[in-house]
Design a protein around this motif. Structure first.
Motif, PDB file in Angstrom:
ATOM      1  N   ALA A  27      11.270 103.929 109.419  1.00 48.74           N
ATOM      2  CA  ALA A  27      11.444 103.411 110.590  1.00 48.74           C
ATOM      3  C   ALA A  27      11.695 101.800 110.663  1.00 48.74           C
ATOM      4  CB  ALA A  27      10.053 103.262 111.298  1.00 48.74           C
ATOM      5  N   ARG A  28      11.156 101.363 109.570  1.00 46.23           N
ATOM      6  CA  ARG A  28      11.610  99.810 109.374  1.00 46.23           C
ATOM      7  C   ARG A  28      12.925  99.521 108.858  1.00 46.23           C
ATOM      8  NH1 ARG A  28       7.577  95.639 106.594  1.00 46.23           N
ATOM      9  NH2 ARG A  28       9.367  94.407 106.971  1.00 46.23           N
ATOM     10  N   ARG A  29      13.490 100.569 108.109  1.00 40.65           N
ATOM     11  CA  ARG A  29      15.053 100.510 107.452  1.00 40.65           C
ATOM     12  C   ARG A  29      15.765 100.747 108.642  1.00 40.65           C
ATOM     13  NH1 ARG A  29      16.950 101.505 102.299  1.00 40.65           N
ATOM     14  NH2 ARG A  29      19.417 100.546 102.695  1.00 40.65           N
ATOM     15  N   VAL A  30      15.597 101.828 109.323  1.00 38.31           N
ATOM     16  CA  VAL A  30      16.609 101.993 110.505  1.00 38.31           C
ATOM     17  C   VAL A  30      16.597 100.907 111.379  1.00 38.31           C
ATOM     18  CG1 VAL A  30      16.994 103.670 112.252  1.00 38.31           C
ATOM     19  CG2 VAL A  30      16.680 104.445 110.152  1.00 38.31           C
ATOM     20  N   LYS A  31      15.680 100.441 111.982  1.00 41.12           N
ATOM     21  CA  LYS A  31      15.138  99.352 112.823  1.00 41.12           C
ATOM     22  C   LYS A  31      16.111  98.323 112.488  1.00 41.12           C
ATOM     23  CE  LYS A  31      11.996  97.901 116.310  1.00 41.12           C
ATOM     24  NZ  LYS A  31      10.778  98.043 116.711  1.00 41.12           N
ATOM     25  N   LYS A  32      15.858  97.812 111.266  1.00 39.14           N
ATOM     26  CA  LYS A  32      16.553  96.509 110.533  1.00 39.14           C
ATOM     27  C   LYS A  32      18.061  96.861 110.813  1.00 39.14           C
ATOM     28  CE  LYS A  32      16.764  93.764 106.516  1.00 39.14           C
ATOM     29  NZ  LYS A  32      16.652  93.603 105.061  1.00 39.14           N
ATOM     30  N   GLU A  33      18.506  97.918 110.499  1.00 36.09           N
ATOM     31  CA  GLU A  33      19.999  97.978 110.330  1.00 36.09           C
ATOM     32  C   GLU A  33      20.481  98.329 111.565  1.00 36.09           C
ATOM     33  OE1 GLU A  33      21.906 100.750 107.256  1.00 36.09           O
ATOM     34  OE2 GLU A  33      20.160 100.444 105.972  1.00 36.09           O
ATOM     35  N   VAL A  34      19.893  98.791 112.706  1.00 31.76           N
ATOM     36  CA  VAL A  34      20.353  99.006 113.934  1.00 31.76           C
ATOM     37  C   VAL A  34      20.591  97.535 114.686  1.00 31.76           C
ATOM     38  CG1 VAL A  34      19.982  99.692 116.302  1.00 31.76           C
ATOM     39  CG2 VAL A  34      19.560 101.336 114.312  1.00 31.76           C
ATOM     40  N   ALA A  35      19.522  96.632 114.548  1.00 32.32           N
ATOM     41  CA  ALA A  35      19.545  95.329 115.011  1.00 32.32           C
ATOM     42  C   ALA A  35      20.646  94.748 114.452  1.00 32.32           C
ATOM     43  CB  ALA A  35      18.344  94.577 114.392  1.00 32.32           C
ATOM     44  N   GLU A  36      21.019  94.897 112.957  1.00 33.00           N
ATOM     45  CA  GLU A  36      22.198  94.363 112.483  1.00 33.00           C
ATOM     46  C   GLU A  36      23.725  94.521 113.136  1.00 33.00           C
ATOM     47  OE1 GLU A  36      21.978  94.574 108.222  1.00 33.00           O
ATOM     48  OE2 GLU A  36      20.212  93.156 108.181  1.00 33.00           O
TER      49      GLU A  36
END
Length: 198
Positions: free
Chosen positions: A147-156
């Motif tokens: 969840a954290r990794r995907v959210k971070k990459e989507v935000a970028e």
């Protein structure tokens, strides 16, 4: 002496038309129209309606299998959700084995009491008190990381997209058995395109 100007090539180019008359509006609209056959009775009307509905369902199913946003449910639409699906589908995660391992563990727990004895009860208690809780903790940590990794990459990648629920969406998809994921995975583990699903 007659000095009348010779017709210029520019004028000739302007007068040269497309070689055919422009069709009238009535004729153009007539060509576009499809012949409509009105049903002669109620039975025929039902038949035509069923055929239209069947064609629409087929089109919607094909669109969903392609991942076309127009045919997906609201929770699956958008570039952020598509990225989350592709991110999860292109990797193998520990949480994707949760359901199969849980099923195997349940079968073992059902069969252990049949054998009885002290060894059987000891294995049963180990499975209930150690193995099952440990598996749940590992899966929870894996889901949190996804969840954290995907959210971070989507935000970028998509700074203007709404990130609400994207991490949870990715974590829940990562827990599903790959064959049962919907919309179907577009990528294989490793990132190669998946063969189209029929």
């Amino acid at each position: 002496m007659d000095e009348s100007p010779a017709p210029s090539s520019e004028t000739g180019a302007k007068t040269a038309g497309k070689g055919r008359p422009t069709p009238k509006r009535r004729e153009a609209e007539g060509r576009r129209r499809q012949p409509v056959t009105a049903p002669s009775n109620r039975k025929e009307a039902y038949k035509q309606a069923r055929e239209r509905q069947a064609a629409e369902r087929t089109r919607a199913r094909e669109g969903m299998l392609r991942g076309d946003d127009r045919y997906l449910q609201a929770r699956d639409r958008g570039a952020a959700r598509r990225f989350a699906r592709d991110w999860v589908d292109s990797r193998r995660t520990i949480s994707q084995y949760f359901l199969p391992v849980s099923l195997i563990l349940l079968v073992i727990l059902w069969t252990i009491p049949m054998f009885g004895g002290q060894t059987g009860m000891l294995l049963y208690s180990y499975a209930i008190t150690i193995l099952w809780p440990a598996m749940i903790v590992v899966v929870a940590l894996s889901g949190f990381w996804v969840a954290r990794r995907v959210k971070k990459e989507v935000a970028e990648k998509y700074p203007d997209e709404n990130l609400r629920g994207v991490g949870f969406y990715a974590a829940m998809r990562a827990m599903q058995i790959r064959r049962l994921r919907f919309p179907p995975p577009m990528l294989l583990p490793g990132g190669k395109p998946a063969p189209p699903k029929k």
